[in-house]
Design a protein around this motif. Structure first.
Motif, PDB file in Angstrom:
ATOM      1  N   ARG A  55      -6.761   1.268 -19.578  1.00  0.00           N
ATOM      2  CA  ARG A  55      -6.383   0.132 -18.723  1.00  0.00           C
ATOM      3  C   ARG A  55      -7.184   0.132 -17.434  1.00  0.00           C
ATOM      4  O   ARG A  55      -7.504  -0.929 -16.897  1.00  0.00           O
ATOM      5  CB  ARG A  55      -4.890   0.197 -18.392  1.00  0.00           C
ATOM      6  CG  ARG A  55      -3.945   0.171 -19.576  1.00  0.00           C
ATOM      7  CD  ARG A  55      -2.546   0.546 -19.123  1.00  0.00           C
ATOM      8  NE  ARG A  55      -2.519   1.869 -18.510  1.00  0.00           N
ATOM      9  CZ  ARG A  55      -1.479   2.360 -17.846  1.00  0.00           C
ATOM     10  NH1 ARG A  55      -0.380   1.633 -17.697  1.00  0.00           N
ATOM     11  NH2 ARG A  55      -1.524   3.581 -17.328  1.00  0.00           N
ATOM     12  N   TRP A  56      -7.493   1.321 -16.932  1.00  0.00           N
ATOM     13  CA  TRP A  56      -8.131   1.420 -15.616  1.00  0.00           C
ATOM     14  C   TRP A  56      -9.478   2.137 -15.648  1.00  0.00           C
ATOM     15  O   TRP A  56     -10.100   2.344 -14.611  1.00  0.00           O
ATOM     16  CB  TRP A  56      -7.182   2.128 -14.642  1.00  0.00           C
ATOM     17  CG  TRP A  56      -5.973   1.296 -14.373  1.00  0.00           C
ATOM     18  CD1 TRP A  56      -4.775   1.343 -15.029  1.00  0.00           C
ATOM     19  CD2 TRP A  56      -5.856   0.239 -13.418  1.00  0.00           C
ATOM     20  NE1 TRP A  56      -3.918   0.399 -14.527  1.00  0.00           N
ATOM     21  CE2 TRP A  56      -4.558  -0.294 -13.530  1.00  0.00           C
ATOM     22  CE3 TRP A  56      -6.724  -0.297 -12.463  1.00  0.00           C
ATOM     23  CZ2 TRP A  56      -4.113  -1.344 -12.736  1.00  0.00           C
ATOM     24  CZ3 TRP A  56      -6.285  -1.335 -11.665  1.00  0.00           C
ATOM     25  CH2 TRP A  56      -4.984  -1.849 -11.802  1.00  0.00           C
ATOM     26  N   ASP A  57      -9.917   2.555 -16.823  1.00  0.00           N
ATOM     27  CA  ASP A  57     -11.238   3.169 -16.973  1.00  0.00           C
ATOM     28  C   ASP A  57     -11.388   4.467 -16.186  1.00  0.00           C
ATOM     29  O   ASP A  57     -12.406   4.691 -15.517  1.00  0.00           O
ATOM     30  CB  ASP A  57     -12.352   2.182 -16.572  1.00  0.00           C
ATOM     31  CG  ASP A  57     -12.454   1.016 -17.524  1.00  0.00           C
ATOM     32  OD1 ASP A  57     -11.930   1.127 -18.647  1.00  0.00           O
ATOM     33  OD2 ASP A  57     -13.038  -0.018 -17.153  1.00  0.00           O
TER      34      ASP A  57
ATOM     35  N   ILE B   4       0.842  -1.199   0.000  1.00  0.00           N
ATOM     36  CA  ILE B   4       0.000   0.000   0.000  1.00  0.00           C
ATOM     37  C   ILE B   4       0.877   1.250   0.000  1.00  0.00           C
ATOM     38  O   ILE B   4       0.546   2.258  -0.640  1.00  0.00           O
ATOM     39  CB  ILE B   4      -0.965  -0.001   1.202  1.00  0.00           C
ATOM     40  CG1 ILE B   4      -2.249   0.796   0.853  1.00  0.00           C
ATOM     41  CG2 ILE B   4      -0.343   0.583   2.453  1.00  0.00           C
ATOM     42  CD1 ILE B   4      -3.202   0.098  -0.031  1.00  0.00           C
ATOM     43  N   ALA B   5       2.028   1.183   0.695  1.00  0.00           N
ATOM     44  CA  ALA B   5       2.961   2.315   0.669  1.00  0.00           C
ATOM     45  C   ALA B   5       3.514   2.508  -0.740  1.00  0.00           C
ATOM     46  O   ALA B   5       3.672   3.646  -1.210  1.00  0.00           O
ATOM     47  CB  ALA B   5       4.095   2.077   1.661  1.00  0.00           C
ATOM     48  N   ARG B   6       3.808   1.402  -1.419  1.00  0.00           N
ATOM     49  CA  ARG B   6       4.298   1.472  -2.799  1.00  0.00           C
ATOM     50  C   ARG B   6       3.260   2.124  -3.711  1.00  0.00           C
ATOM     51  O   ARG B   6       3.597   2.963  -4.565  1.00  0.00           O
ATOM     52  CB  ARG B   6       4.627   0.059  -3.283  1.00  0.00           C
ATOM     53  CG  ARG B   6       4.968  -0.074  -4.763  1.00  0.00           C
ATOM     54  CD  ARG B   6       5.270  -1.533  -5.081  1.00  0.00           C
ATOM     55  NE  ARG B   6       5.445  -1.757  -6.500  1.00  0.00           N
ATOM     56  CZ  ARG B   6       4.457  -2.093  -7.331  1.00  0.00           C
ATOM     57  NH1 ARG B   6       3.218  -2.233  -6.874  1.00  0.00           N
ATOM     58  NH2 ARG B   6       4.694  -2.294  -8.611  1.00  0.00           N
ATOM     59  N   ALA B   7       1.986   1.750  -3.538  1.00  0.00           N
ATOM     60  CA  ALA B   7       0.925   2.320  -4.365  1.00  0.00           C
ATOM     61  C   ALA B   7       0.780   3.817  -4.106  1.00  0.00           C
ATOM     62  O   ALA B   7       0.622   4.610  -5.046  1.00  0.00           O
ATOM     63  CB  ALA B   7      -0.395   1.604  -4.085  1.00  0.00           C
ATOM     64  N   CYS B   8       0.841   4.218  -2.843  1.00  0.00           N
ATOM     65  CA  CYS B   8       0.715   5.638  -2.510  1.00  0.00           C
ATOM     66  C   CYS B   8       1.883   6.439  -3.071  1.00  0.00           C
ATOM     67  O   CYS B   8       1.699   7.555  -3.571  1.00  0.00           O
ATOM     68  CB  CYS B   8       0.613   5.813  -0.995  1.00  0.00           C
ATOM     69  SG  CYS B   8      -0.933   5.160  -0.284  1.00  0.00           S
ATOM     70  N   ARG B   9       3.078   5.882  -3.012  1.00  0.00           N
ATOM     71  CA  ARG B   9       4.230   6.561  -3.612  1.00  0.00           C
ATOM     72  C   ARG B   9       4.061   6.691  -5.125  1.00  0.00           C
ATOM     73  O   ARG B   9       4.576   7.627  -5.741  1.00  0.00           O
ATOM     74  CB  ARG B   9       5.524   5.806  -3.312  1.00  0.00           C
ATOM     75  CG  ARG B   9       6.002   5.898  -1.870  1.00  0.00           C
ATOM     76  CD  ARG B   9       7.448   5.421  -1.743  1.00  0.00           C
ATOM     77  NE  ARG B   9       7.636   4.056  -2.227  1.00  0.00           N
ATOM     78  CZ  ARG B   9       7.502   2.964  -1.491  1.00  0.00           C
ATOM     79  NH1 ARG B   9       7.158   3.080  -0.201  1.00  0.00           N
ATOM     80  NH2 ARG B   9       7.700   1.760  -1.995  1.00  0.00           N
ATOM     81  N   GLY B  10       3.339   5.753  -5.715  1.00  0.00           N
ATOM     82  CA  GLY B  10       3.095   5.777  -7.153  1.00  0.00           C
ATOM     83  C   GLY B  10       1.955   6.681  -7.561  1.00  0.00           C
ATOM     84  O   GLY B  10       1.561   6.696  -8.738  1.00  0.00           O
TER      85      GLY B  10
ATOM     86  N   LEU C 226       1.160   6.293 -11.364  1.00  0.00           N
ATOM     87  CA  LEU C 226       0.226   7.139 -12.094  1.00  0.00           C
ATOM     88  C   LEU C 226       0.858   8.471 -12.468  1.00  0.00           C
ATOM     89  O   LEU C 226       1.711   8.996 -11.764  1.00  0.00           O
ATOM     90  CB  LEU C 226      -1.022   7.403 -11.243  1.00  0.00           C
ATOM     91  CG  LEU C 226      -1.943   6.217 -10.991  1.00  0.00           C
ATOM     92  CD1 LEU C 226      -3.134   6.661 -10.148  1.00  0.00           C
ATOM     93  CD2 LEU C 226      -2.439   5.627 -12.309  1.00  0.00           C
ATOM     94  N   VAL C 227       0.397   8.993 -13.594  1.00  0.00           N
ATOM     95  CA  VAL C 227       0.780  10.325 -14.050  1.00  0.00           C
ATOM     96  C   VAL C 227      -0.504  11.096 -14.310  1.00  0.00           C
ATOM     97  O   VAL C 227      -1.354  10.652 -15.076  1.00  0.00           O
ATOM     98  CB  VAL C 227       1.597  10.256 -15.353  1.00  0.00           C
ATOM     99  CG1 VAL C 227       1.922  11.661 -15.832  1.00  0.00           C
ATOM    100  CG2 VAL C 227       2.862   9.448 -15.153  1.00  0.00           C
ATOM    101  N   PRO C 228      -0.624  12.276 -13.652  1.00  0.00           N
ATOM    102  CA  PRO C 228       0.233  12.812 -12.599  1.00  0.00           C
ATOM    103  C   PRO C 228       0.023  12.060 -11.294  1.00  0.00           C
ATOM    104  O   PRO C 228      -0.921  11.276 -11.187  1.00  0.00           O
ATOM    105  CB  PRO C 228      -0.229  14.268 -12.492  1.00  0.00           C
ATOM    106  CG  PRO C 228      -1.657  14.217 -12.889  1.00  0.00           C
ATOM    107  CD  PRO C 228      -1.759  13.168 -13.972  1.00  0.00           C
ATOM    108  N   PRO C 229       0.869  12.300 -10.289  1.00  0.00           N
ATOM    109  CA  PRO C 229       0.808  11.472  -9.091  1.00  0.00           C
ATOM    110  C   PRO C 229      -0.354  11.723  -8.158  1.00  0.00           C
ATOM    111  O   PRO C 229      -0.417  11.124  -7.090  1.00  0.00           O
ATOM    112  CB  PRO C 229       2.135  11.801  -8.385  1.00  0.00           C
ATOM    113  CG  PRO C 229       2.486  13.165  -8.859  1.00  0.00           C
ATOM    114  CD  PRO C 229       2.006  13.227 -10.283  1.00  0.00           C
ATOM    115  N   GLY C 230      -1.284  12.585  -8.513  1.00  0.00           N
ATOM    116  CA  GLY C 230      -2.488  12.712  -7.702  1.00  0.00           C
ATOM    117  C   GLY C 230      -2.432  13.780  -6.635  1.00  0.00           C
ATOM    118  O   GLY C 230      -3.231  13.768  -5.707  1.00  0.00           O
ATOM    119  N   THR C 231      -1.511  14.722  -6.748  1.00  0.00           N
ATOM    120  CA  THR C 231      -1.451  15.831  -5.810  1.00  0.00           C
ATOM    121  C   THR C 231      -1.827  17.102  -6.542  1.00  0.00           C
ATOM    122  O   THR C 231      -1.399  17.336  -7.673  1.00  0.00           O
ATOM    123  CB  THR C 231      -0.033  15.994  -5.224  1.00  0.00           C
ATOM    124  OG1 THR C 231       0.897  16.131  -6.290  1.00  0.00           O
ATOM    125  CG2 THR C 231       0.336  14.776  -4.403  1.00  0.00           C
TER     126      THR C 231
END
Length: 383
Positions: free
Chosen positions: A257-259, A70-76, A157-162
């Motif tokens: 890929r993720w809709d 989950i930490a890896r996903a959040c960093r992504g 993900l691009v962009p990283p969601g911030t």
């Protein structure tokens, strides 16, 4: 002659004994799940939990593995809403529940996505979670492995969601009026009224945006937002998001890929896109289902593509008319041009390799029905 190593089935390997070994074993099984190996989760779970009780080491290993991924996903760049939406589409309710609990253990309470720390510290989370869902040890570990496999498939993900910090505050009074118009449009059983209400909402949002860009010192740094879409006809629905984004001075790109669709623009404009898109998707789906002319997939997809195309034209017209009728259009146009340049530059930086892709229309009846439904919109100034 030296010793030769022999590959053995997983069932013949020693059962893990420590939390670290259990975590490694769960991650190894999850890797097989992520690669699409059928039955890998259940097969590994039966080996790791052959008894009627879950070993404490297994529960600790599951916790460690979950926190790592989950930490890896959040960093992504995966935000809580993104994780909840993706899990809802890719895994069953048990694996999804484990993902949300893992997220709740990683971050603060995230009630809005259902990630709540409900368990106590008296015993391991996995033990309480299995009891809550009435799962045997093997069933519980099967869901854990499937959840971990899902997390392993998440790309950066691009962009990283911030989002960039906004310099302005949202006008809640205007936003509430827009929400009221859209809620009334969604509840209306008359397509003409619903579409006129949506046009009025677009007009109000455009006026608010124009007022904002004229009083601010300079263009705000563009932010981004992901809008998740439900099947079926996701590519057609993504077109509707695209045209709404364009009418509200934003840029959008669809990830098949993720809709989801990533929209880039100012925060207030992103609010407008999210509000109007949600409402128009409800209205378009209702109009499509209510049309007696067709029930097959070709008709319905063509209907939605045509609907989105025509709605885009009309939203653009509404926005252009509002700009033309503004008190000071000569001063406004250069400001809007600067704004558009900033959004376009940010979008190109984030997505340098975007390509255009057409959506196939296979039903002339669906196309004409969708356009007719969108054409019924009265772009009047009165709701």
């Amino acid at each position: 002659m030296g010793k030769q190593k022999r590959r053995v089935p997983a069932e013949e390997t020693a059962r893990p004994r420590t939390a670290e070994e259990f975590g490694d074993a769960l991650l190894a099984a999850a890797s097989e799940v992520a690669r699409g190996v059928r039955g890998a989760a259940g097969k590994s779970a039966n080996r790791l939990a052959p008894d009627l009780e879950l070993p404490a080491e297994a529960a600790e290993g599951a916790h460690r593995a979950g926190q790592q991924l989950i930490a890896r996903a959040c960093r992504g760049g995966w935000q809580p809403e993104d994780l909840q939406q993706a899990a809802r589409r890719r895994v069953d309710e048990f694996a999804r529940s484990f993902v949300l609990d893992t997220l709740a253990a990683h971050a603060d309470q995230l009630d809005e996505v259902g990630a709540v720390r409900w368990w106590t510290e008296s015993e391991p989370h996995l033990t309480q979670w299995a009891a809550k869902h009435i799962l045997t040890p093997a069933e519980a570990l099967t869901s854990v492995i499937e959840a971990l496999g899902f997390l392993l498939t998440l790309p950066a993900l691009v962009p990283p969601g911030t989002a960039a910090p906004a310099r302005h505050t949202v006008d809640e009074k205007k936003l509430s009026r827009v929400r009221a118009l859209l809620a009334k449009a969604e509840s209306s059983s008359f397509p003409e009224e619903a579409e006129a209400l949506s046009a009025k909402a677009q007009e109000l949002m455009t006026r608010h945006a124009l007022d904002r860009v004229l009083v601010e010192a300079g263009p705000e740094l563009p932010a981004s937002r992901r809008i998740w879409l439900d099947t079926p006809y996701v590519d057609a629905k993504s077109l509707l998001v695209h045209v709404v984004a364009r009418a509200n001075r934003c840029r959008a790109v669809y990830d098949s890929r993720w809709d989801f669709v990533t929209v880039v623009g100012d925060e207030d404009d992103l609010d407008a896109v999210a509000l109007l898109t949600t409402s128009l998707l409800v209205q378009a789906t209702r109009a499509m289902i209510a049309d007696p002319a067709g029930r097959d997939r070709a008709f319905r997809k063509s209907f939605l593509v045509s609907y989105a195309t025509r709605i885009g034209e009309r939203l653009d017209q509404a926005a252009e008319a509002t700009i033309a009728e503004s008190p000071d259009p000569d001063r406004l146009l250069p400001v809007l041009a600067s704004h558009d340049l900033a959004v376009e530059s940010a979008f190109t930086t984030l997505f340098p390799a975007v390509v255009s892709k057409s959506v196939t229309v296979r039903s002339h009846e669906g196309w004409h029905a969708g356009r007719s439904a969108a054409d019924r919109a009265r772009l009047s100034r009165e709701p």
